[in-house]
Design a protein around this motif. Structure first.
Motif, PDB file in Angstrom:
ATOM      1  N   ASN A   1      -8.261   7.571 133.421  1.00  0.00           N
ATOM      2  CA  ASN A   1      -9.317   7.618 134.422  1.00  0.00           C
ATOM      3  C   ASN A   1     -10.542   8.355 133.881  1.00  0.00           C
ATOM      4  O   ASN A   1     -11.673   7.941 134.097  1.00  0.00           O
TER       5      ASN A   1
ATOM      6  N   LYS B   1      -2.421   8.709 133.553  1.00  0.00           N
ATOM      7  CA  LYS B   1      -3.394   8.175 134.508  1.00  0.00           C
ATOM      8  C   LYS B   1      -4.673   8.999 134.475  1.00  0.00           C
ATOM      9  O   LYS B   1      -5.770   8.474 134.493  1.00  0.00           O
ATOM     10  N   LYS B   2      -4.504  10.322 134.431  1.00  0.00           N
ATOM     11  CA  LYS B   2      -5.636  11.227 134.427  1.00  0.00           C
ATOM     12  C   LYS B   2      -6.493  10.979 133.180  1.00  0.00           C
ATOM     13  O   LYS B   2      -7.712  10.909 133.252  1.00  0.00           O
TER      14      LYS B   2
ATOM     15  N   SER C   1      -0.419   2.560 150.423  1.00  0.00           N
ATOM     16  CA  SER C   1      -0.482   2.735 148.972  1.00  0.00           C
ATOM     17  C   SER C   1       0.930   2.942 148.457  1.00  0.00           C
ATOM     18  O   SER C   1       1.830   3.274 149.224  1.00  0.00           O
ATOM     19  N   GLU C   2       1.126   2.731 147.171  1.00  0.00           N
ATOM     20  CA  GLU C   2       2.436   2.949 146.570  1.00  0.00           C
ATOM     21  C   GLU C   2       2.858   4.406 146.737  1.00  0.00           C
ATOM     22  O   GLU C   2       4.011   4.712 147.002  1.00  0.00           O
ATOM     23  N   GLU C   3       1.856   5.275 146.560  1.00  0.00           N
ATOM     24  CA  GLU C   3       2.116   6.703 146.672  1.00  0.00           C
ATOM     25  C   GLU C   3       2.630   7.052 148.075  1.00  0.00           C
ATOM     26  O   GLU C   3       3.526   7.870 148.234  1.00  0.00           O
TER      27      GLU C   3
END
Lengths: 273, 360
Positions: free
Chosen positions: B351, B347-348, B74-76
């Motif tokens: 989402n 993002k939160k 993942s990017e993270e």
């Protein structure tokens, strides 16, 4: 006795290292605020209870799990009963047949159900050949029914096995004694067999209900647009937006619900025993 | 009980002792380089172009180097790798806009000298001006491949031609639409439909309402490309939101499927190469990136089913009809909104919005 306790140490170490310690790490995360320099806070838990949507999804998940548990019980008890009392040879083969699906991954089974339930799928064709339905497809796929069917299929073997084990332990002399005291088959079942198999029922219910609360694969693949459950919220937090803190908090709330339901179920078992 | 605890302690200390031993053994490895051959460490996704054995062999022979290829999931994870690795451990990595600003601001990457890249001039102009790829005039990331998320439909069953994103809200397609289960794509697509800026929507509430309106028209929300391909092949759905790369693959398999970049625009993404700060092989790193954006490699990969190349000379060699339909040309690039960096907070929020739509 004192020496034999050593035999437990591999299991205890495994549990400590891979279950208890990670659990405490998760507690820490769930109490951490977002941002690079997080501080301790209860905000993640407050967020969960303040926003209606998370409570709504949790309640929906509990309802689905109750449905799955109940249906599993209704399917499993007669099956286990027949296996113990009426089948004399080939029991092991039947048990094996129940266990075999465990060897397939949950994901594969969910996709298999997709093929079975879709319009023009195997179920549609079979029912049409038997003239049970007309040309209209059943349209089960992408509904809550599809999710419940797939979940029952995955979890009911736990129920069959636990009930089977408890029924097998029922002393046949007690059943005969009941008969000789003029109790009919129904009374014998209600007053003798059912109470004696209660531990199996309770264990089975726990083993079905608890994992049902955490599913996210079946609802996502089979539930269509109405497939959201609380397990998916946790998955999203960990894999989509890296909201580990909130995700950990939701996990702990789910864990609390699980512990609570286990307490309620085992209390039920004790009461009548 | 005491004895048990003693056992646990012994076991734990034994475990930690072996763990330390391993660590010590590992530490020696990277710092004892083979003097004749340098090592270039590249972090990329598994099976994503640069780890092809042929490609690696060609580069290794040409520059007399050994390529080591750890993967990211993942990017993270890549960001974590960059933060925790020692200087010199990693040389070239593949970040996208979701982590690039953080990596640049935290000083994890070193600027790329574009003058050293003979193929840099061949990159489509818009890709050279992505806000996330540069800071204070210095370029930190070189675009490599790109793609778009737009509308696909079955020309046999859907009355076309479709040219607007509003098709996903058209009740004529009720029960045959498959929207994507992804908060980013959902919000950006609704923003396009409402005429808002997809990267910086002005009215999230309107977006939520728009998505709620779309919900009953769907057969399902799809999560993986494979899932969509199966539903499409079985005729369960015949219109939806889809990736350019997956559509090209479905075409190759013989599916009758049409890819449309709507007139309102579509979502685009870019994968970029970047050089890690503290690399011991800056020259080789530049040579590797140049090799990756070279016409030869990019042409080979797109013909093997890879994503869209950034090298404009490659597009010219491809079938013009395919380029036109799959939106691989410069005209399309101009219509795309490339996914920009989003803060955790954003993002939160997105989402949660998407979750509210799904459980409405």
């Amino acid at each position: 006795m004192d020496k034999k306790i050593w035999l437990m140490s591999p299991a205890v170490i495994l549990l400590l290292c891979f279950c208890v310690v990670p659990l405490f790490i998760m507690v820490y995360y769930s109490l951490l605020s977002d941002g690079t320099r997080g501080h301790l806070t209860l905000q993640n838990y407050a967020d969960f209870f303040e926003k209606r949507i998370y409570l709504k999804l949790t309640w929906k998940t509990i309802r689905i799990s109750c449905c799955v548990t109940l249906i599993s019980l209704l399917i499993s008890y007669p099956m286990a009963y027949v296996m113990v009392n009426l089948i004399h040879s080939g029991k092991n083969l039947l048990l094996l047949a129940i266990i075999i699906p465990f060897w397939t991954s949950q994901l594969v089974r969910a996709y298999a159900w997709q093929n079975l339930l879709r319009e023009g799928g195997i179920l549609d064709i079979m029912l049409r050949k038997l003239h049970l339905i007309g040309s209209e497809p059943l349209g089960l796929l992408f509904t809550p029914y599809a999710v419940i069917i797939a979940m029952v299929h995955i979890f009911f073997p736990y129920m069959v096995i636990t009930i089977y084990l408890s029924l097998e332990k029922v002393d046949i002399a007690l059943v005969e004694a009941s008969k000789s005291l003029q109790a009919g088959p129904l009374t014998t079942f209600r007053r003798v067999v059912l109470p004696l198999s209660k531990p199996g029922i309770v264990t089975g219910c726990i083993l079905v209900f608890v994992p049902s609360l955490g599913v996210f694969v079946e609802p996502r693949i089979l539930g269509g647009t109405e497939g959201s459950v609380i397990g998916m919220v946790i998955e999203d937090q960990f894999f989509e937006i890296y909201g580990w803190n909130f995700g950990a908090a939701v996990s702990f709330i789910l864990l609390a619900i699980i512990l609570l339901s286990m307490a309620v179920l085992s209390r039920l078992a004790k009461k009548e025993a | 009980m005491k004895k048990t605890m003693l056992g646990v302690w012994i076991a734990v200390s034994l475990l930690s002792a072996t763990a330390c031993g391993n660590k010590a053994a590992n530490e020696g490895a990277p710092s004892s380089p083979n003097n004749e051959k340098k090592t270039l460490t590249i972090v990329n996704w598994k099976g994503y172009g640069s780890d092809d054995p042929e490609v690696i062999k060609t580069f290794e022979t040409k520059y007399n180097v050994k390529i080591v290829h750890p993967y990211m999931a993942s990017e993270e994870e890549l960001l974590t790798k960059l933060r925790t690795s020692k200087p010199g451990d990693l040389d070239v990595v593949l970040p996208n806009a979701s982590i690039l600003p953080v990596a640049i601001n935290d000083g994890l990457l070193s600027p790329v000298d574009t003058a050293k890249l003979s193929n840099y001039a061949a990159i489509y102009e818009p890709f050279k001006h992505l806000a996330e790829n540069a800071k204070d005039g210095a370029v930190y990331a070189v675009p490599w491949v790109w793609g778009s998320t737009a509308i696909v439909y079955n020309p046999d069953t859907v009355k076309g031609p479709i040219d607007s994103v509003q098709a996903l809200w058209d009740t004529a397609h009720k029960g045959k639409i498959a929207f994507r289960d992804d908060f980013n794509d959902a919000v950006m697509t609704a923003a396009l439909a409402l005429g808002q800026n997809p990267n910086h929507p002005s009215d999230l509430d309107a977006i939520k309402q728009k998505l709620i309106k779309q919900k009953p028209l769907n057969r399902t929300y799809w999560k993986t490309g494979d899932e969509f391909a199966k539903l499409y092949a079985g005729g369960t759905v015949d219109i939806g939101l889809m990736w350019s790369g997956q559509t090209a693959a479905m075409k190759k398999e013989g599916q009758h499927i049409k890819y449309v970049i709507p007139k309102e625009g579509a979502i685009g993404w870019v994968d970029n190469w970047a050089i890690v700060k503290g690399t011991r092989n800056p020259e080789l790193a530049h040579q590797f990136i140049d090799f990756m954006i070279d016409k030869k490699f990019q042409e080979d990969w797109v013909n093997r089913g890879g994503p869209a190349p950034v090298n404009k000379n490659v597009t010219r060699t491809l079938d013009p009809a395919f380029v036109e339909e799959m939106g691989l040309d410069e005209k399309t690039i101009g219509k795309l909104t490339f996914i920009s960096y989003r803060s955790d907070e954003e993002k939160k929020k997105w989402n949660e919005l998407w979750l509210e739509v799904k459980s409405h």
